[in-house]
Design an enzyme around this catalytic site. Structure first.
Site, PDB file in Angstrom:
ATOM      1  N   LYS A 172       0.831  -1.216   0.037  1.00  0.00           N
ATOM      2  CA  LYS A 172      -0.013  -0.015   0.007  1.00  0.00           C
ATOM      3  C   LYS A 172       0.859   1.248  -0.049  1.00  0.00           C
ATOM      4  O   LYS A 172       1.570   1.416   0.763  1.00  0.00           O
ATOM      5  CB  LYS A 172      -0.862  -0.085   1.189  1.00  0.00           C
ATOM      6  CG  LYS A 172      -2.095   0.983   1.099  1.00  0.00           C
ATOM      7  CD  LYS A 172      -3.038   0.849   2.179  1.00  0.00           C
ATOM      8  CE  LYS A 172      -2.743   1.504   3.585  1.00  0.00           C
ATOM      9  NZ  LYS A 172      -3.749   1.127   4.576  1.00  0.00           N
ATOM     10  N   LYS A 174       1.139   5.695   0.314  1.00  0.00           N
ATOM     11  CA  LYS A 174       0.204   6.795   0.652  1.00  0.00           C
ATOM     12  C   LYS A 174       0.446   7.736  -0.540  1.00  0.00           C
ATOM     13  O   LYS A 174       1.285   7.631  -1.253  1.00  0.00           O
ATOM     14  CB  LYS A 174       1.023   7.483   1.765  1.00  0.00           C
ATOM     15  CG  LYS A 174       1.083   6.432   2.943  1.00  0.00           C
ATOM     16  CD  LYS A 174      -0.612   6.326   3.504  1.00  0.00           C
ATOM     17  CE  LYS A 174      -0.419   5.610   5.008  1.00  0.00           C
ATOM     18  NZ  LYS A 174      -1.830   5.411   5.648  1.00  0.00           N
ATOM     19  N   ASP A 203      -3.558   5.206  -0.254  1.00  0.00           N
ATOM     20  CA  ASP A 203      -4.361   5.636   0.743  1.00  0.00           C
ATOM     21  C   ASP A 203      -4.421   7.142   1.019  1.00  0.00           C
ATOM     22  O   ASP A 203      -2.896   7.559   1.104  1.00  0.00           O
ATOM     23  CB  ASP A 203      -3.708   5.009   2.190  1.00  0.00           C
ATOM     24  CG  ASP A 203      -4.451   5.444   3.256  1.00  0.00           C
ATOM     25  OD1 ASP A 203      -5.381   6.263   3.333  1.00  0.00           O
ATOM     26  OD2 ASP A 203      -4.000   4.793   4.523  1.00  0.00           O
ATOM     27  N   ASN A 205      -5.647   9.114   3.210  1.00  0.00           N
ATOM     28  CA  ASN A 205      -5.915   9.654   4.677  1.00  0.00           C
ATOM     29  C   ASN A 205      -6.997  10.792   4.772  1.00  0.00           C
ATOM     30  O   ASN A 205      -6.489  11.738   5.554  1.00  0.00           O
ATOM     31  CB  ASN A 205      -4.557   9.777   5.346  1.00  0.00           C
ATOM     32  CG  ASN A 205      -3.782   8.912   5.646  1.00  0.00           C
ATOM     33  OD1 ASN A 205      -2.876   8.177   4.759  1.00  0.00           O
ATOM     34  ND2 ASN A 205      -4.301   8.027   6.750  1.00  0.00           N
ATOM     35  N   GLU A 229      -7.843   4.134  -0.520  1.00  0.00           N
ATOM     36  CA  GLU A 229      -8.372   4.182   0.829  1.00  0.00           C
ATOM     37  C   GLU A 229      -8.558   5.592   1.184  1.00  0.00           C
ATOM     38  O   GLU A 229      -7.650   6.279   0.792  1.00  0.00           O
ATOM     39  CB  GLU A 229      -7.345   3.512   1.691  1.00  0.00           C
ATOM     40  CG  GLU A 229      -7.666   3.245   3.386  1.00  0.00           C
ATOM     41  CD  GLU A 229      -6.747   2.576   4.008  1.00  0.00           C
ATOM     42  OE1 GLU A 229      -6.179   1.575   3.276  1.00  0.00           O
ATOM     43  OE2 GLU A 229      -6.078   2.900   4.865  1.00  0.00           O
ATOM     44  N   GLU A 255     -11.166   3.271   9.360  1.00  0.00           N
ATOM     45  CA  GLU A 255     -10.295   3.412  10.307  1.00  0.00           C
ATOM     46  C   GLU A 255     -10.574   4.489  11.083  1.00  0.00           C
ATOM     47  O   GLU A 255     -10.087   4.649  12.336  1.00  0.00           O
ATOM     48  CB  GLU A 255      -8.544   3.596   9.965  1.00  0.00           C
ATOM     49  CG  GLU A 255      -8.463   4.931   9.186  1.00  0.00           C
ATOM     50  CD  GLU A 255      -7.072   4.823   8.722  1.00  0.00           C
ATOM     51  OE1 GLU A 255      -6.790   4.067   7.845  1.00  0.00           O
ATOM     52  OE2 GLU A 255      -6.240   5.614   9.166  1.00  0.00           O
ATOM     53  N   HIS A 305      -7.793  -2.142   9.829  1.00  0.00           N
ATOM     54  CA  HIS A 305      -6.851  -1.206  10.135  1.00  0.00           C
ATOM     55  C   HIS A 305      -5.971  -1.419  11.235  1.00  0.00           C
ATOM     56  O   HIS A 305      -6.631  -1.424  12.411  1.00  0.00           O
ATOM     57  CB  HIS A 305      -7.377   0.252  10.072  1.00  0.00           C
ATOM     58  CG  HIS A 305      -6.560   1.270  10.407  1.00  0.00           C
ATOM     59  ND1 HIS A 305      -6.257   1.753  11.820  1.00  0.00           N
ATOM     60  CD2 HIS A 305      -5.305   1.769   9.607  1.00  0.00           C
ATOM     61  CE1 HIS A 305      -5.524   2.721  11.586  1.00  0.00           C
ATOM     62  NE2 HIS A 305      -4.772   2.750  10.436  1.00  0.00           N
ATOM     63  N   GLU A 327      -3.266  -5.746   7.259  1.00  0.00           N
ATOM     64  CA  GLU A 327      -2.216  -4.775   7.223  1.00  0.00           C
ATOM     65  C   GLU A 327      -1.035  -5.169   7.939  1.00  0.00           C
ATOM     66  O   GLU A 327      -1.231  -5.790   9.170  1.00  0.00           O
ATOM     67  CB  GLU A 327      -2.874  -3.285   7.620  1.00  0.00           C
ATOM     68  CG  GLU A 327      -1.805  -2.112   7.473  1.00  0.00           C
ATOM     69  CD  GLU A 327      -2.240  -0.953   7.553  1.00  0.00           C
ATOM     70  OE1 GLU A 327      -3.610  -0.786   8.301  1.00  0.00           O
ATOM     71  OE2 GLU A 327      -1.990  -0.090   6.946  1.00  0.00           O
TER      72      GLU A 327
HETATM   73 MG    MG Z   1      -5.346   4.396   6.016  1.00  0.00          MG
END
Ligand code: MG
Length: 373
Positions: A172, A174, A203, A205, A229, A255, A305, A327
């Protein structure tokens, strides 16, 4: 299993690689804010929530454990998990201020410690107490090579290393730059390096808005992303439903959600494809099971998560039939008597009785922070 004492603790464990960043946070330590519950027959249970090691707010969580919840638990039977969860979560005075946020993280630590006690009493690892493993192998996906703070070369090198040398088949990355095309070029570089058979999730966030996400997805669809994500603000059901309808990339989230009702909002709106509950935020294992069961009823995959860095979720993931993988971020594994363990990109099932939350004496000594200023 009459409860004799409930004591909070705070540990700040350093991240081995130094500080890391995603689109929203930069951190150098992981906070382990926990509850130690002792029973009159001498059993000791541990549970914890995970934080960004911000001492002032960690102290609020610890105070909630010690000052709000502990008095409600003394003398109670730790075997009565559901009853005690309701006693704490639906206490009239606490419910007024505490259906989410800091109090729910404290509730998580308590609830996990109660499950830890029950599993230790039974002499079983938690996954066995819950009903046994429903999979032979539990695949891990690696997040710890995908930070936004890594240069593109370091990102590619880390992804290549865990795929070629450590056996991971899922990674994964970011995302969340102001210019999403920077993220596209980083993903393209990783895809070239790892080839077509490794799954790549991304992801954000919660960083972007709907127009930015649509622009990103229009370019990213060609890169065969496994999921996108937390593309947008954590509570925004409507925008996630709109994005899910607009792109072929599956949406993952959860999450930052505090209860089963919040998950029902996203699931019912068709706004999530991979459900990502976190036992450390949900008020513990008790509410996690409600969320995982609700996802399973819709045949949606559950991929937790790891606010606990996998210590508890490895048990829940081997057990719950909706789980497809877990994860992997190994930051705090050395803090526990039975740390998470990986072999060839797969988790190994824990063997010790309990929920995997007993800290080592060394971690308690080295990383403990004062409860009061
Ligand atoms: Mg995340």
């Amino acid at each position: 299993m009459r409860i004799r004492s409930v004591e909070p603790f705070i540990l700040h464990a350093p991240i081995a690689q130094g500080s890391i960043s995603d689109s929203t946070n930069t951190i150098s330590h992981w906070g382990i804010v926990g509850a130690r519950i002792e029973t009159e027959d001498g059993l000791v249970g541990y549970g914890f929530t995970g934080t960004h090691a911000h001492l002032a707010s960690d102290r609020l969580i610890a105070a909630c454990i010690g000052d709000c919840y502990a008095p409600l638990l003394l003398g109670e039977d730790a075997a009565d998990g559901d009853r005690l969860w309701l006693k704490l979560a639906r206490h009239p005075a606490l419910q007024w201020v505490a259906r989410a946020g800091i109090a729910h993280l404290a509730l998580a630590a308590i609830d996990i410690a109660l499950w830890d006690l029950r599993a230790k009493k039974a002499g079983l690892p938690l996954w066995k107490l819950l009903g046994g493993a429903t999979v032979d192998r539990l695949e891990a996906y690696n997040t710890d090579i995908g930070w936004l703070s890594l240069t593109r070369d370091a990102l590619v090198a880390g992804c290549t290393r865990v795929v070629e040398q450590e056996g991971f088949r899922r990674i994964k990355i970011k995302v969340g730059h102001d210019d999403p095309m920077i993220d596209i070029t980083r993903i393209e570089a990783v895809r070239r390096a790892v080839g077509p058979h490794v799954t790549i999730a991304v992801d954000a966030n919660g960083k972007w808005d709907l127009p930015t996400c649509k622009r990103f997805c229009a370019r990213a669809e060609a890169l065969d992303l496994f999921w996108f994500e937390e593309p947008m603000w954590y509570d925004d059901v409507r925008s996630h439903a709109a994005l899910a309808a607009a792109t072929a990339i599956p949406i993952a989230l959860g999450e930052q959600l505090y209860n089963a009702d919040a998950f029902e909002g996203f699931i019912g709106a068709g706004a999530v494809h991979y459900v990502q509950p976190d036992v450390t935020r949900l008020g513990g294992i008790t509410e996690y099971i409600r969320v995982a069961d609700a996802a399973h009823a819709r045949r949606l995959p559950v991929v937790a998560h790891v606010g606990d860095m996998g210590q508890v979720h490895v048990h829940l993931s081997f057990w719950h039939p909706a789980t497809t993988m877990l994860e992997y971020i190994p930051w705090i594994r050395d803090c526990f008597v039975e740390p998470i363990a990986i072999e060839d990109g797969h988790y190994l099932p824990p063997q010790a009785p309990g929920a995997g939350c007993t800290p080592t004496d060394a971690a308690l000594q080295a990383y403990r922070m004062p409860l009061r200023g």
